[in-house]
Write an enzyme that holds these catalytic residues in place. Structure first.
Site, PDB file in Angstrom:
ATOM      1  N   CYS A  71      -4.593  71.488  18.944  1.00 13.12           N
ATOM      2  CA  CYS A  71      -4.195  70.197  18.396  1.00 13.12           C
ATOM      3  C   CYS A  71      -5.194  69.126  18.824  1.00 13.12           C
ATOM      4  O   CYS A  71      -5.516  69.005  20.013  1.00 13.12           O
ATOM      5  CB  CYS A  71      -2.792  69.858  18.902  1.00 13.12           C
ATOM      6  SG  CYS A  71      -2.301  68.145  18.652  1.00 13.12           S
ATOM      7  N   GLU A  72      -5.690  68.365  17.876  1.00 13.82           N
ATOM      8  CA  GLU A  72      -6.705  67.357  18.199  1.00 13.82           C
ATOM      9  C   GLU A  72      -6.129  66.151  18.935  1.00 13.82           C
ATOM     10  O   GLU A  72      -6.877  65.352  19.500  1.00 13.82           O
ATOM     11  CB  GLU A  72      -7.415  66.887  16.931  1.00 13.82           C
ATOM     12  CG  GLU A  72      -6.563  66.098  15.964  1.00 13.82           C
ATOM     13  CD  GLU A  72      -7.337  65.660  14.739  1.00 13.82           C
ATOM     14  OE1 GLU A  72      -6.988  64.610  14.189  1.00 13.82           O
ATOM     15  OE2 GLU A  72      -8.274  66.367  14.318  1.00 13.82           O
ATOM     16  N   HIS A  73      -4.808  66.022  18.951  1.00 21.12           N
ATOM     17  CA  HIS A  73      -4.193  64.862  19.610  1.00 21.12           C
ATOM     18  C   HIS A  73      -4.026  65.063  21.119  1.00 21.12           C
ATOM     19  O   HIS A  73      -4.138  64.103  21.879  1.00 21.12           O
ATOM     20  CB  HIS A  73      -2.832  64.569  18.979  1.00 21.12           C
ATOM     21  CG  HIS A  73      -2.907  64.229  17.529  1.00 21.12           C
ATOM     22  ND1 HIS A  73      -1.941  64.579  16.612  1.00 21.12           N
ATOM     23  CD2 HIS A  73      -3.868  63.577  16.822  1.00 21.12           C
ATOM     24  CE1 HIS A  73      -2.279  64.149  15.417  1.00 21.12           C
ATOM     25  NE2 HIS A  73      -3.454  63.554  15.514  1.00 21.12           N
ATOM     26  N   HIS A  74      -3.732  66.313  21.547  1.00 18.42           N
ATOM     27  CA  HIS A  74      -3.473  66.556  22.966  1.00 18.42           C
ATOM     28  C   HIS A  74      -4.318  67.689  23.539  1.00 18.42           C
ATOM     29  O   HIS A  74      -4.188  68.009  24.721  1.00 18.42           O
ATOM     30  CB  HIS A  74      -1.991  66.891  23.176  1.00 18.42           C
ATOM     31  CG  HIS A  74      -1.056  65.833  22.687  1.00 18.42           C
ATOM     32  ND1 HIS A  74      -0.399  65.909  21.465  1.00 18.42           N
ATOM     33  CD2 HIS A  74      -0.692  64.650  23.230  1.00 18.42           C
ATOM     34  CE1 HIS A  74       0.343  64.834  21.300  1.00 18.42           C
ATOM     35  NE2 HIS A  74       0.189  64.048  22.348  1.00 18.42           N
ATOM     36  N   GLN A  95      -2.298  70.735  11.720  1.00 19.06           N
ATOM     37  CA  GLN A  95      -1.921  71.844  10.841  1.00 19.06           C
ATOM     38  C   GLN A  95      -2.040  71.482   9.367  1.00 19.06           C
ATOM     39  O   GLN A  95      -2.406  72.320   8.532  1.00 19.06           O
ATOM     40  CB  GLN A  95      -0.498  72.295  11.166  1.00 19.06           C
ATOM     41  CG  GLN A  95      -0.060  73.543  10.406  1.00 19.06           C
ATOM     42  CD  GLN A  95       1.303  74.042  10.836  1.00 19.06           C
ATOM     43  OE1 GLN A  95       1.681  73.914  12.003  1.00 19.06           O
ATOM     44  NE2 GLN A  95       2.057  74.616   9.922  1.00 19.06           N
ATOM     45  N   HIS A 135       3.910  74.505  18.110  1.00 16.54           N
ATOM     46  CA  HIS A 135       2.970  73.568  18.716  1.00 16.54           C
ATOM     47  C   HIS A 135       3.339  73.322  20.172  1.00 16.54           C
ATOM     48  O   HIS A 135       4.449  72.866  20.467  1.00 16.54           O
ATOM     49  CB  HIS A 135       2.975  72.247  17.942  1.00 16.54           C
ATOM     50  CG  HIS A 135       2.391  72.359  16.565  1.00 16.54           C
ATOM     51  ND1 HIS A 135       1.196  71.761  16.219  1.00 16.54           N
ATOM     52  CD2 HIS A 135       2.822  73.007  15.460  1.00 16.54           C
ATOM     53  CE1 HIS A 135       0.922  72.032  14.943  1.00 16.54           C
ATOM     54  NE2 HIS A 135       1.901  72.785  14.471  1.00 16.54           N
ATOM     55  N   CYS A 167       2.298  71.042  22.012  1.00 16.51           N
ATOM     56  CA  CYS A 167       2.502  69.625  22.295  1.00 16.51           C
ATOM     57  C   CYS A 167       3.960  69.223  22.065  1.00 16.51           C
ATOM     58  O   CYS A 167       4.415  68.196  22.581  1.00 16.51           O
ATOM     59  CB  CYS A 167       1.565  68.754  21.461  1.00 16.51           C
ATOM     60  SG  CYS A 167       1.708  68.994  19.680  1.00 16.51           S
TER      61      CYS A 167
END
Length: 205
Positions: free
Chosen positions: A94-97, A135, A163, A165
């Site tokens: 995941c690019e956020h976390h 995703q 996920h 996250c």
């Protein structure tokens, strides 16, 4: 370091780029110190290098060309029925976390003069999954690559993932699954799309 493999049309990591690994490892060493760990502790002494190698592997999709993978095994064939490859394992970050998400992809296309070697479709999934992702974008990138390269009568992509996250932090819902889908061409038709969805959920054994 990435090495070309002319026979299969894709690149495989055989050894790591030492300069890149050293740069990433130095930042991991700082992060370990910032969270309160001792980067010189025996059990963690080599962690920055190990983590750097893992990250380079998990993001090596940036160095691969998914369209070229498909073009390396395209064949003219007079076949116009649905081709499905289902239960393709997906592992991404995941690019956020920078936490993993993982699950399965189900992909279909309807040939329009060309078919592709079946092993190439999971490799296309890997090319885009081995990047920092969400995703939703991953689903669209796989669809668009197959549509643009093969020019089939239609493409269908469904991805189901858990996920970390969501499971390890934040809302902490361990059993939740995220499903995304993307369709082109003939799969915009309700009947064709329904046939695809029925087949990917059916147990044909």
């Amino acid at each position: 370091m990435m090495n070309d493999n002319e026979d299969t049309g894709y690149q495989k990591i055989e050894r790591y780029n030492d300069e890149v690994i050293g740069n990433i490892a130095s930042h991991y060493k700082e992060i370990l110190g910032a969270i309160g760990e001792d980067p010189k502790r025996e059990g963690i002494l080599k962690t920055p290098e190990r983590a750097a190698k893992a990250l380079q592997y998990l993001t090596h999709g940036y160095d691969l060309d998914a369209a070229e993978i498909l073009r390396s095994a395209m064949f003219k064939e007079d076949y116009s029925q649905m081709v499905i490859v289902k239960d393709i394992e997906v592992y991404s970050l995941c690019e956020h976390h920078l936490l993993p998400f993982f699950g399965k992809a189900h992909i279909a296309y309807i040939p329009n003069g060309h078919i592709v070697g079946l092993s190439k479709i999971p490799r296309v999934v890997d090319v885009f999954a081995r990047r920092l992702q969400v995703q939703e974008r991953l689903t669209n990138e796989i669809r668009d690559c197959i549509q643009d390269t093969l020019n089939p009568a239609g493409v269908a992509v469904v991805i189901e993932c858990k996920h970390m996250c969501m499971s390890m932090r934040g809302i902490q819902k361990q059993n939740s699954v995220t499903t995304t889908s993307a369709f082109t061409g003939a799969f915009s038709n309700d009947k064709t799309r329904s046939e695809f969805l029925k087949l990917i959920t059916a147990d044909l054994s």
